[in-house]
Design a protein around this motif. Structure first.
Motif, PDB file in Angstrom:
ATOM      1  N   MET A   1      49.641  48.646  41.557  1.00 27.26           N
ATOM      2  CA  MET A   1      49.441  47.344  40.917  1.00 27.26           C
ATOM      3  C   MET A   1      48.109  47.350  40.184  1.00 27.26           C
ATOM      4  O   MET A   1      47.110  47.830  40.713  1.00 27.26           O
ATOM      5  CB  MET A   1      49.473  46.221  41.962  1.00 27.26           C
ATOM      6  N   GLU A   2      48.095  46.815  38.975  1.00 26.75           N
ATOM      7  CA  GLU A   2      46.897  46.821  38.144  1.00 26.75           C
ATOM      8  C   GLU A   2      46.177  45.484  38.228  1.00 26.75           C
ATOM      9  O   GLU A   2      46.784  44.423  38.115  1.00 26.75           O
ATOM     10  CB  GLU A   2      47.293  47.116  36.695  1.00 26.75           C
ATOM     11  N   VAL A   3      44.856  45.546  38.445  1.00 25.60           N
ATOM     12  CA  VAL A   3      44.040  44.331  38.519  1.00 25.60           C
ATOM     13  C   VAL A   3      43.892  43.732  37.126  1.00 25.60           C
ATOM     14  O   VAL A   3      43.576  44.426  36.165  1.00 25.60           O
ATOM     15  CB  VAL A   3      42.651  44.650  39.107  1.00 25.60           C
ATOM     16  N   GLN A   4      44.123  42.416  37.026  1.00 25.42           N
ATOM     17  CA  GLN A   4      43.957  41.693  35.778  1.00 25.42           C
ATOM     18  C   GLN A   4      42.765  40.753  35.883  1.00 25.42           C
ATOM     19  O   GLN A   4      42.260  40.478  36.970  1.00 25.42           O
ATOM     20  CB  GLN A   4      45.237  40.921  35.440  1.00 25.42           C
ATOM     21  N   ARG A   5      42.308  40.277  34.750  1.00 24.49           N
ATOM     22  CA  ARG A   5      41.119  39.429  34.718  1.00 24.49           C
ATOM     23  C   ARG A   5      41.291  38.214  35.626  1.00 24.49           C
ATOM     24  O   ARG A   5      42.303  37.508  35.566  1.00 24.49           O
ATOM     25  CB  ARG A   5      40.837  38.967  33.285  1.00 24.49           C
ATOM     26  N   GLY A   6      40.316  37.979  36.506  1.00 26.58           N
ATOM     27  CA  GLY A   6      40.338  36.825  37.396  1.00 26.58           C
ATOM     28  C   GLY A   6      41.049  37.070  38.713  1.00 26.58           C
ATOM     29  O   GLY A   6      41.056  36.192  39.581  1.00 26.58           O
ATOM     30  N   ASP A   7      41.653  38.242  38.892  1.00 30.55           N
ATOM     31  CA  ASP A   7      42.390  38.519  40.120  1.00 30.55           C
ATOM     32  C   ASP A   7      41.464  38.634  41.325  1.00 30.55           C
ATOM     33  O   ASP A   7      40.330  39.124  41.227  1.00 30.55           O
ATOM     34  CB  ASP A   7      43.176  39.833  39.987  1.00 30.55           C
ATOM     35  N   THR A   8      41.953  38.205  42.476  1.00 28.61           N
ATOM     36  CA  THR A   8      41.324  38.450  43.771  1.00 28.61           C
ATOM     37  C   THR A   8      42.312  39.223  44.632  1.00 28.61           C
ATOM     38  O   THR A   8      43.516  39.292  44.320  1.00 28.61           O
ATOM     39  CB  THR A   8      40.963  37.138  44.477  1.00 28.61           C
ATOM     40  N   LEU A   9      41.818  39.774  45.741  1.00 26.91           N
ATOM     41  CA  LEU A   9      42.726  40.512  46.620  1.00 26.91           C
ATOM     42  C   LEU A   9      43.818  39.602  47.170  1.00 26.91           C
ATOM     43  O   LEU A   9      44.962  40.016  47.329  1.00 26.91           O
ATOM     44  CB  LEU A   9      41.946  41.139  47.770  1.00 26.91           C
ATOM     45  N   GLY A  10      43.462  38.358  47.474  1.00 30.46           N
ATOM     46  CA  GLY A  10      44.451  37.425  47.977  1.00 30.46           C
ATOM     47  C   GLY A  10      45.566  37.185  46.975  1.00 30.46           C
ATOM     48  O   GLY A  10      46.750  37.152  47.330  1.00 30.46           O
ATOM     49  N   GLN A  11      45.195  37.023  45.715  1.00 31.11           N
ATOM     50  CA  GLN A  11      46.208  36.822  44.674  1.00 31.11           C
ATOM     51  C   GLN A  11      47.078  38.057  44.506  1.00 31.11           C
ATOM     52  O   GLN A  11      48.295  37.958  44.326  1.00 31.11           O
ATOM     53  CB  GLN A  11      45.517  36.477  43.354  1.00 31.11           C
ATOM     54  N   LEU A  12      46.456  39.243  44.555  1.00 31.46           N
ATOM     55  CA  LEU A  12      47.206  40.487  44.405  1.00 31.46           C
ATOM     56  C   LEU A  12      48.164  40.684  45.574  1.00 31.46           C
ATOM     57  O   LEU A  12      49.291  41.142  45.389  1.00 31.46           O
ATOM     58  CB  LEU A  12      46.239  41.668  44.301  1.00 31.46           C
ATOM     59  N   ALA A  13      47.714  40.343  46.795  1.00 30.21           N
ATOM     60  CA  ALA A  13      48.583  40.461  47.962  1.00 30.21           C
ATOM     61  C   ALA A  13      49.790  39.534  47.829  1.00 30.21           C
ATOM     62  O   ALA A  13      50.920  39.923  48.134  1.00 30.21           O
ATOM     63  CB  ALA A  13      47.796  40.142  49.230  1.00 30.21           C
ATOM     64  N   ALA A  14      49.547  38.301  47.366  1.00 30.66           N
ATOM     65  CA  ALA A  14      50.649  37.356  47.184  1.00 30.66           C
ATOM     66  C   ALA A  14      51.611  37.843  46.105  1.00 30.66           C
ATOM     67  O   ALA A  14      52.836  37.730  46.243  1.00 30.66           O
ATOM     68  CB  ALA A  14      50.090  35.983  46.819  1.00 30.66           C
ATOM     69  N   ARG A  15      51.055  38.411  45.018  1.00 34.33           N
ATOM     70  CA  ARG A  15      51.892  38.913  43.929  1.00 34.33           C
ATOM     71  C   ARG A  15      52.769  40.074  44.398  1.00 34.33           C
ATOM     72  O   ARG A  15      53.921  40.215  43.980  1.00 34.33           O
ATOM     73  CB  ARG A  15      51.012  39.361  42.760  1.00 34.33           C
ATOM     74  N   ALA A  16      52.218  40.918  45.287  1.00 34.74           N
ATOM     75  CA  ALA A  16      52.963  42.075  45.791  1.00 34.74           C
ATOM     76  C   ALA A  16      53.816  41.728  47.005  1.00 34.74           C
ATOM     77  O   ALA A  16      54.563  42.573  47.492  1.00 34.74           O
ATOM     78  CB  ALA A  16      52.001  43.198  46.156  1.00 34.74           C
ATOM     79  N   ASN A  17      53.670  40.495  47.495  1.00 35.89           N
ATOM     80  CA  ASN A  17      54.429  40.033  48.665  1.00 35.89           C
ATOM     81  C   ASN A  17      54.133  40.874  49.901  1.00 35.89           C
ATOM     82  O   ASN A  17      55.033  41.256  50.658  1.00 35.89           O
ATOM     83  CB  ASN A  17      55.934  40.029  48.370  1.00 35.89           C
ATOM     84  N   VAL A  18      52.835  41.173  50.110  1.00 34.91           N
ATOM     85  CA  VAL A  18      52.406  41.871  51.318  1.00 34.91           C
ATOM     86  C   VAL A  18      51.229  41.100  51.912  1.00 34.91           C
ATOM     87  O   VAL A  18      50.485  40.432  51.184  1.00 34.91           O
ATOM     88  CB  VAL A  18      51.971  43.329  51.017  1.00 34.91           C
TER      89      VAL A  18
END
Length: 261
Positions: A1-18
């Motif tokens: 998964m690629e980090v986008q502007r403004g992303d946090t780990l929490g947002q990335l985890a929610a996006r990946a559903n983990v």
């Protein structure tokens, strides 16, 4: 998964559903408060497990080697081999589950995350690329994988010491081309790297073509130098048409500029 502007780990985890904690455990070594746009995180599959004390159950991805996995999790390839006596380093299969014991120097906390995954696992210190003197005679003056390109990221370690593969920018509609004769061993999508093609060549050499939009070849197909493999995709973060190109010998990264003419 690629980090986008403004992303946090929490947002990335929610996006990946983990779960956030699971995402952190699979990405040790980089301060989560300093995520960079374009940085890549390793997203665990449902078959993988990452207990806080280890060992990890890790699912093999295209381009993985014991040394690359060891760098990612802060252990050593010899410890991984010892933990998997029935799975030699030369017989890794995509989708296979291996046990990864943690290294004594590995750190784990709720505030750490890593910057890579897939054909190029992240490293706390860069892996030494294979010197050109040790390359086989077949790895000489290969053509570049694009007809029209510019190098936007050279092969080598970034400011954090993570070894990064080469990144080439090109035009819309461009096809990635095989740089030498070989057999297609992988042709499928990866969440972190889009559509990916991996070609095996003589003398235990492998080339990886990632960030593609559409795959043209199939697994098991024999290709010649210059044959189209996949159509290059557009990056959502940079809006460029980028090809990630990786060259390896026996799983060890090589600077493509030592081989490409």
């Amino acid at each position: 998964m690629e980090v986008q502007r403004g992303d946090t780990l929490g947002q990335l985890a929610a996006r990946a559903n983990v779960p956030l904690e699971r995402l952190e455990r699979f990405n040790p070594g980089v301060d989560a408060r300093r995520l960079n746009v374009g940085q890549r995180l390793l997203i665990p599959t449902q078959q993988e497990r990452a207990p806080s004390g280890g060992p990890y159950r890790y699912q093999i991805r295209p381009g993985d080697t014991y040394s690359g996995i060891a760098r990612h999790f802060g252990t050593t390839s010899s410890r991984i081999q010892s933990a998997n006596p029935g799975t030699p380093a030369t017989a890794l299969r995509v989708g296979q589950i291996v046990s990864v014991p943690l290294g004594s120097g590995a750190t784990r906390s709720s505030s750490t995350a890593s910057s890579g995954g897939g054909a190029s696992p992240p490293a706390a210190t860069p892996a030494a690329p294979t010197p050109s003197a040790s390359l086989p005679a077949s790895a000489r003056r290969w053509p570049w994988p694009l007809e029209d390109y510019r190098i936007v990221r050279r092969f080598g370690a970034d400011s954090r010491g993570t070894l990064q593969p080469m990144l080439l920018a090109t035009q819309a509609g461009a096809n990635a081309l095989a740089v030498a004769p070989g057999e297609v061993r992988f042709a499928d999508s990866m969440r972190q790297l889009g559509e990916v093609v991996i070609v095996h060549h003589a003398d235990n050499l492998q080339t990886v073509y990632a960030l593609c939009e559409r795959i043209i070849v199939r697994v098991g197909q024999q290709v010649s130098a210059g044959d189209p493999l996949c159509e290059v995709g557009q990056s959502s973060s940079s809006q460029r048409y980028d090809l990630l190109f990786d060259l390896r010998q026996g799983g060890k990264p090589i600077d493509p500029r030592q081989v490409l003419r």
